[in-house]
Write a protein that holds these residues in place. Structure first.
Motif, PDB file in Angstrom:
ATOM      1  N   PRO A   1       0.792  -1.225   0.000  1.00  0.00           N
ATOM      2  CA  PRO A   1       0.000   0.000   0.000  1.00  0.00           C
ATOM      3  C   PRO A   1       0.832   1.287   0.000  1.00  0.00           C
ATOM      4  CG  PRO A   1      -0.872  -1.564   1.585  1.00  0.00           C
ATOM      5  CD  PRO A   1       0.432  -2.115   1.099  1.00  0.00           C
ATOM      6  N   ASP A   2       2.029   1.240   0.577  1.00  0.00           N
ATOM      7  CA  ASP A   2       2.889   2.433   0.551  1.00  0.00           C
ATOM      8  C   ASP A   2       3.291   2.770  -0.884  1.00  0.00           C
ATOM      9  OD1 ASP A   2       2.748   2.731   3.308  1.00  0.00           O
ATOM     10  OD2 ASP A   2       4.555   1.533   3.656  1.00  0.00           O
TER      11      ASP A   2
ATOM     12  N   SER B   1      -3.252   1.452   6.989  1.00  0.00           N
ATOM     13  CA  SER B   1      -2.834   2.792   6.580  1.00  0.00           C
ATOM     14  C   SER B   1      -4.059   3.651   6.309  1.00  0.00           C
ATOM     15  CB  SER B   1      -1.919   2.734   5.355  1.00  0.00           C
ATOM     16  OG  SER B   1      -2.545   2.081   4.290  1.00  0.00           O
ATOM     17  N   ASP B   2      -3.892   4.914   6.491  1.00  0.00           N
ATOM     18  CA  ASP B   2      -4.988   5.856   6.351  1.00  0.00           C
ATOM     19  C   ASP B   2      -4.655   6.821   5.227  1.00  0.00           C
ATOM     20  OD1 ASP B   2      -7.045   7.634   6.667  1.00  0.00           O
ATOM     21  OD2 ASP B   2      -6.797   7.850   8.823  1.00  0.00           O
TER      22      ASP B   2
ATOM     23  N   GLY C   1      -6.492   9.262   4.298  1.00  0.00           N
ATOM     24  CA  GLY C   1      -7.288  10.471   4.512  1.00  0.00           C
ATOM     25  C   GLY C   1      -8.375  10.176   5.520  1.00  0.00           C
ATOM     26  N   TYR C   2      -9.494   9.694   5.030  1.00  0.00           N
ATOM     27  CA  TYR C   2     -10.626   9.338   5.882  1.00  0.00           C
ATOM     28  C   TYR C   2     -10.864   7.845   5.766  1.00  0.00           C
ATOM     29  CZ  TYR C   2     -11.413  14.285   6.413  1.00  0.00           C
ATOM     30  OH  TYR C   2     -11.248  15.611   6.718  1.00  0.00           O
ATOM     31  N   GLY C   3     -10.000   7.080   6.379  1.00  0.00           N
ATOM     32  CA  GLY C   3     -10.109   5.633   6.362  1.00  0.00           C
ATOM     33  C   GLY C   3      -9.244   5.003   5.298  1.00  0.00           C
ATOM     34  N   PRO C   4      -9.178   3.676   5.318  1.00  0.00           N
ATOM     35  CA  PRO C   4      -8.331   2.969   4.353  1.00  0.00           C
ATOM     36  C   PRO C   4      -8.949   3.004   2.951  1.00  0.00           C
ATOM     37  CG  PRO C   4      -9.520   1.405   5.721  1.00  0.00           C
ATOM     38  CD  PRO C   4      -9.814   2.768   6.273  1.00  0.00           C
ATOM     39  N   PRO C   5      -8.111   2.859   1.931  1.00  0.00           N
ATOM     40  CA  PRO C   5      -8.627   2.811   0.562  1.00  0.00           C
ATOM     41  C   PRO C   5      -9.306   1.472   0.288  1.00  0.00           C
ATOM     42  CG  PRO C   5      -6.286   2.375   0.575  1.00  0.00           C
ATOM     43  CD  PRO C   5      -6.665   2.720   1.988  1.00  0.00           C
TER      44      PRO C   5
ATOM     45  N   MET D   1      -9.838  -0.213 -10.146  1.00  0.00           N
ATOM     46  CA  MET D   1      -9.944   1.144  -9.627  1.00  0.00           C
ATOM     47  C   MET D   1      -9.653   1.137  -8.120  1.00  0.00           C
ATOM     48  SD  MET D   1     -11.336   4.162 -11.019  1.00  0.00           S
ATOM     49  CE  MET D   1     -12.428   3.521 -12.262  1.00  0.00           C
ATOM     50  N   LEU D   2      -8.808   2.087  -7.694  1.00  0.00           N
ATOM     51  CA  LEU D   2      -8.616   2.346  -6.264  1.00  0.00           C
ATOM     52  C   LEU D   2      -9.506   3.522  -5.920  1.00  0.00           C
ATOM     53  CD1 LEU D   2      -4.701   2.204  -5.925  1.00  0.00           C
ATOM     54  CD2 LEU D   2      -6.358   0.316  -5.867  1.00  0.00           C
ATOM     55  N   LEU D   3     -10.146   3.480  -4.744  1.00  0.00           N
ATOM     56  CA  LEU D   3     -11.052   4.538  -4.311  1.00  0.00           C
ATOM     57  C   LEU D   3     -10.772   4.879  -2.852  1.00  0.00           C
ATOM     58  CD1 LEU D   3     -12.739   2.149  -5.980  1.00  0.00           C
ATOM     59  CD2 LEU D   3     -14.491   3.884  -5.892  1.00  0.00           C
ATOM     60  N   TRP D   4     -10.853   6.145  -2.493  1.00  0.00           N
ATOM     61  CA  TRP D   4     -10.653   6.569  -1.111  1.00  0.00           C
ATOM     62  C   TRP D   4     -11.204   7.967  -0.925  1.00  0.00           C
ATOM     63  CZ3 TRP D   4      -7.200   6.788  -4.949  1.00  0.00           C
ATOM     64  CH2 TRP D   4      -6.447   7.953  -5.107  1.00  0.00           C
ATOM     65  N   LEU D   5     -11.393   8.336   0.334  1.00  0.00           N
ATOM     66  CA  LEU D   5     -11.797   9.692   0.701  1.00  0.00           C
ATOM     67  C   LEU D   5     -10.604  10.373   1.310  1.00  0.00           C
ATOM     68  CD1 LEU D   5     -15.291   9.056   2.321  1.00  0.00           C
ATOM     69  CD2 LEU D   5     -14.794   9.803  -0.014  1.00  0.00           C
TER      70      LEU D   5
END
Length: 166
Positions: A22-23, A82-83, A85-89, A161-165
């Motif tokens: 993830p890094d 890992s975070d 932003g607002y939670g994990p992806p 697709m990767l998605l995150w907030l």
């Protein structure tokens, strides 16, 4: 500080590497986001995309419509430790990206907002607040159209697709 919906188109090999490292994926996100800030590609040519602050309105509208794929939060978590932003992806596999692209193409924004009373959004505490303003439901229309183009391009390329907030 705002909460922004973020997306990254990835190949199958990049998805596997992102899940395992993830890094590395976060570094890829930052690199592509920086590059795209300079070039500002159209949604169909972009690898990174943002729905800005419309993500929660789009989530509400799509859930209300019974959308078959969670195109706001994704379906499979990774990088639980890992975070971003607002939670994990989270991610969508290529077959789910294709299904989402088909459903987005088949569902116009006008269809999504038909019959929606802005007070529903206020009661549901849809982010960001302020749904009593005239035309507030139309605010997300351009982002929905761009999201559709972004997903269609990813589906055509058989990408995940990767998605995150953030």
């Amino acid at each position: 500080m705002s909460i922004i919906g973020e997306y990254l188109r990835v190949t199958a090999a990049e998805l596997q590497r992102a899940i395992q490292d993830p890094d590395w994926a976060l570094e890829l996100v930052e690199e592509l986001r920086d590059t795209q800030e300079e070039t500002e590609p159209a949604p169909a040519e972009a690898r990174h995309f943002s729905t800005y602050k419309t993500w929660d309105l789009l989530r509400f509208l799509l859930e209300r419509d019974g959308f078959p794929v969670n195109v706001i939060h994704g379906e499979h978590p990774f990088a639980e430790d890992s975070d971003w932003g607002y939670g994990p992806p989270r991610y969508l596999r290529p077959d789910r990206v294709r299904l989402a692209a088909e459903a987005l193409r088949a569902t116009s924004y006008t269809q999504l907002i038909a019959g929606v009373d802005p007070s529903e959004l206020t009661r549901a505490e849809v982010y960001p607040l302020g749904w009593t303003e005239p035309g507030s439901l139309e605010w997300a229309h351009p982002w929905y159209d761009d999201l559709t183009q972004f997903f269609e391009a990813a589906a055509k390329a058989d990408e995940a697709m990767l998605l995150w907030l953030d």
